[in-house]
Design a protein around this motif. Structure first.
Motif, PDB file in Angstrom:
ATOM      1  N   MET A  99      99.719  13.547 101.816  1.00 45.41           N
ATOM      2  CA  MET A  99     100.591  12.694 102.607  1.00 45.41           C
ATOM      3  C   MET A  99     101.758  13.519 103.147  1.00 45.41           C
ATOM      4  O   MET A  99     102.444  14.214 102.398  1.00 45.41           O
ATOM      5  N   VAL A 100     101.972  13.445 104.439  1.00 42.78           N
ATOM      6  CA  VAL A 100     103.067  14.166 105.085  1.00 42.78           C
ATOM      7  C   VAL A 100     104.144  13.153 105.469  1.00 42.78           C
ATOM      8  O   VAL A 100     103.873  12.200 106.206  1.00 42.78           O
ATOM      9  N   ILE A 101     105.339  13.365 104.967  1.00 40.64           N
ATOM     10  CA  ILE A 101     106.458  12.452 105.200  1.00 40.64           C
ATOM     11  C   ILE A 101     107.555  13.171 105.972  1.00 40.64           C
ATOM     12  O   ILE A 101     107.946  14.293 105.610  1.00 40.64           O
ATOM     13  N   LYS A 102     108.047  12.539 107.015  1.00 43.38           N
ATOM     14  CA  LYS A 102     109.256  13.018 107.688  1.00 43.38           C
ATOM     15  C   LYS A 102     110.409  12.159 107.191  1.00 43.38           C
ATOM     16  O   LYS A 102     110.438  10.951 107.420  1.00 43.38           O
ATOM     17  N   LEU A 139     109.679  12.570  95.891  1.00 46.67           N
ATOM     18  CA  LEU A 139     108.492  12.403  96.733  1.00 46.67           C
ATOM     19  C   LEU A 139     107.569  13.617  96.624  1.00 46.67           C
ATOM     20  O   LEU A 139     106.342  13.477  96.600  1.00 46.67           O
ATOM     21  N   ARG A 140     108.162  14.801  96.540  1.00 45.82           N
ATOM     22  CA  ARG A 140     107.347  16.013  96.368  1.00 45.82           C
ATOM     23  C   ARG A 140     106.671  16.021  95.003  1.00 45.82           C
ATOM     24  O   ARG A 140     105.517  16.439  94.877  1.00 45.82           O
ATOM     25  N   LEU A 141     107.404  15.556  93.990  1.00 48.39           N
ATOM     26  CA  LEU A 141     106.824  15.477  92.651  1.00 48.39           C
ATOM     27  C   LEU A 141     105.618  14.549  92.623  1.00 48.39           C
ATOM     28  O   LEU A 141     104.655  14.793  91.879  1.00 48.39           O
ATOM     29  N   ARG A 142     105.654  13.512  93.467  1.00 48.68           N
ATOM     30  CA  ARG A 142     104.538  12.567  93.543  1.00 48.68           C
ATOM     31  C   ARG A 142     103.415  13.068  94.466  1.00 48.68           C
ATOM     32  O   ARG A 142     102.481  12.325  94.730  1.00 48.68           O
ATOM     33  N   GLY A 143     103.542  14.277  94.973  1.00 48.63           N
ATOM     34  CA  GLY A 143     102.448  14.884  95.716  1.00 48.63           C
ATOM     35  C   GLY A 143     102.581  14.889  97.218  1.00 48.63           C
ATOM     36  O   GLY A 143     101.669  15.349  97.926  1.00 48.63           O
ATOM     37  N   ALA A 144     103.687  14.398  97.760  1.00 47.31           N
ATOM     38  CA  ALA A 144     103.869  14.340  99.210  1.00 47.31           C
ATOM     39  C   ALA A 144     104.460  15.640  99.742  1.00 47.31           C
ATOM     40  O   ALA A 144     105.216  16.334  99.046  1.00 47.31           O
ATOM     41  N   ASP A 170     117.763   0.980  94.213  1.00 49.67           N
ATOM     42  CA  ASP A 170     117.547   2.188  93.431  1.00 49.67           C
ATOM     43  C   ASP A 170     116.655   3.150  94.214  1.00 49.67           C
ATOM     44  O   ASP A 170     115.549   2.773  94.634  1.00 49.67           O
ATOM     45  N   PRO A 171     117.078   4.392  94.447  1.00 49.80           N
ATOM     46  CA  PRO A 171     116.289   5.322  95.270  1.00 49.80           C
ATOM     47  C   PRO A 171     114.878   5.562  94.741  1.00 49.80           C
ATOM     48  O   PRO A 171     113.924   5.628  95.532  1.00 49.80           O
ATOM     49  N   VAL A 172     114.721   5.699  93.432  1.00 47.49           N
ATOM     50  CA  VAL A 172     113.384   5.923  92.878  1.00 47.49           C
ATOM     51  C   VAL A 172     112.509   4.696  93.089  1.00 47.49           C
ATOM     52  O   VAL A 172     111.331   4.802  93.462  1.00 47.49           O
ATOM     53  N   GLY A 173     113.069   3.520  92.865  1.00 54.03           N
ATOM     54  CA  GLY A 173     112.317   2.291  93.121  1.00 54.03           C
ATOM     55  C   GLY A 173     111.903   2.169  94.573  1.00 54.03           C
ATOM     56  O   GLY A 173     110.776   1.753  94.879  1.00 54.03           O
ATOM     57  N   ALA A 174     112.797   2.543  95.500  1.00 56.91           N
ATOM     58  CA  ALA A 174     112.472   2.502  96.923  1.00 56.91           C
ATOM     59  C   ALA A 174     111.380   3.511  97.256  1.00 56.91           C
ATOM     60  O   ALA A 174     110.484   3.237  98.070  1.00 56.91           O
ATOM     61  N   GLU A 232     103.519   3.158  97.184  1.00 59.22           N
ATOM     62  CA  GLU A 232     102.568   2.190  96.632  1.00 59.22           C
ATOM     63  C   GLU A 232     102.596   0.831  97.319  1.00 59.22           C
ATOM     64  O   GLU A 232     101.790  -0.032  96.984  1.00 59.22           O
ATOM     65  N   GLY A 233     103.497   0.654  98.262  1.00 55.78           N
ATOM     66  CA  GLY A 233     103.682  -0.664  98.866  1.00 55.78           C
ATOM     67  C   GLY A 233     102.652  -0.992  99.932  1.00 55.78           C
ATOM     68  O   GLY A 233     101.668  -0.276 100.141  1.00 55.78           O
TER      69      GLY A 233
END
Length: 305
Positions: free
Chosen positions: A1-4, A26-31, A102-106, A112-113
């Motif tokens: 997944m590539v995120i800007k 986000l990088r830790l989650r693989g993005a 919360d930033p992590v929740g967001a 996952e949303g």
């Protein structure tokens, strides 16, 4: 997944640190995350436009409602979904849609949303996601000191309103609805969503998934009436006032002989005349899976009759 990740480092408190934490998570989650930090008005708009021709799976906006407004103006009509990290003063969109502060929740919502297509409004060619306003609220936004906003948050709006209210000279507005009906007033709020500032609501039946706009018109002038309307809004009783009208439209026009500002999503976007309308283009936003947006669950029985 590539995120800007389009981020406003001056939004809220500790914005810069939170942005770096978001990127790391986000990088830790693989993005794969490409960070773009804004430095002036218009940067987020251009960065979102650029994303349309880049290899991007998701655009994430980290900032307040103003930053998100710029991004939707750059992404509207595209297939790229938008994720939101709320950092700003009020974050009306996050409150309305249930995105965690919360930033992590967001971040977890972004990963996952559920992508959902939302309708947009337009005023004089500019998109808005939340609402637009003409009259005293736009006058307050025009006079808002950015430094005061950073220091005192949402209190800055109240302080500015009190300070500018005594010198405010309202100009009569002529509002023409798409039905042809003409109404004279002194303030208008056009809602694409329910909430206005925090959890207060001026257009309580507005629905971001319904292709129309709700219009609340305040018909009396003077700072005393502005205070009365504000008190009514805070108690959820303003729609019971005889000098307040509420309509649902596809479009409307507002004119005035006096100099009158227009705000959209909390930023001044020009002066009258104004033409508000629903937009043909929409925006896809990643929201909580349960879809429990307070906006969609408001019923007329919830407003005090």
């Amino acid at each position: 997944m590539v995120i800007k990740l389009i981020a406003n480092p001056t939004a809220g408190r500790g914005g810069k640190d939170i942005i770096l934490q978001v990127r790391a998570y986000l990088r830790l989650r693989g993005a794969t995350v490409h960070l773009y930090e804004t430095s002036k008005r218009g940067d987020a708009l251009q960065a979102a436009r650029d994303a349309r021709c880049q290899n991007v799976d998701i655009v994430v906006g980290a900032g307040g409602d103003g930053t998100i407004n710029e991004i939707i103006n750059g992404l509207a009509g595209s297939d790229i979904p938008l994720g939101v990290i709320p950092l700003g003063t009020v974050n009306v969109f996050a409150l309305e849609t249930g995105i965690p502060m919360d930033p992590v929740g967001a971040c977890n919502i972004i990963l996952e949303g559920l992508p959902r297509k939302l309708n947009l409004g337009r005023v004089n060619g500019r998109y808005f996601l939340l609402m637009g306003g003409v009259g005293f609220d736009a006058y307050v936004v025009y006079g808002l000191d950015v430094r005061l906003k950073r220091l005192s948050g949402r209190l800055s709006y109240l302080l500015t309103a009190l300070g500018r209210g005594l010198t405010y000279r309202s100009s009569p507005l002529e509002i023409e609805l798409d039905s042809g009906k003409k109404i004279n007033g002194y303030g208008t709020v056009v809602g694409n969503m329910k909430y206005y500032g925090g959890t207060i609501s001026i257009t309580p039946f507005a629905d971001m998934e319904r292709n129309d706009l709700d219009v609340c018109i305040f018909k009396s002038k003077g700072f005393g009436n502005i205070l009365r309307y504000t008190w009514g809004v805070m108690r959820n009783r303003h729609l019971t006032y005889p000098d307040v009208e509420y309509h649902t439209v596809k479009s409307l026009k507002i004119t005035s002989k006096g100099k009158t500002y227009i705000q959209a999503d909390g930023d001044v976007v020009g002066q009258l005349p104004a033409e508000f309308s629903t937009a043909e283009e929409g925006i896809t936003v990643i929201l909580p899976k349960d879809g429990d947006c307070p906006n969609l669950r408001t019923k007329r029985s919830e407003v005090v009759e």
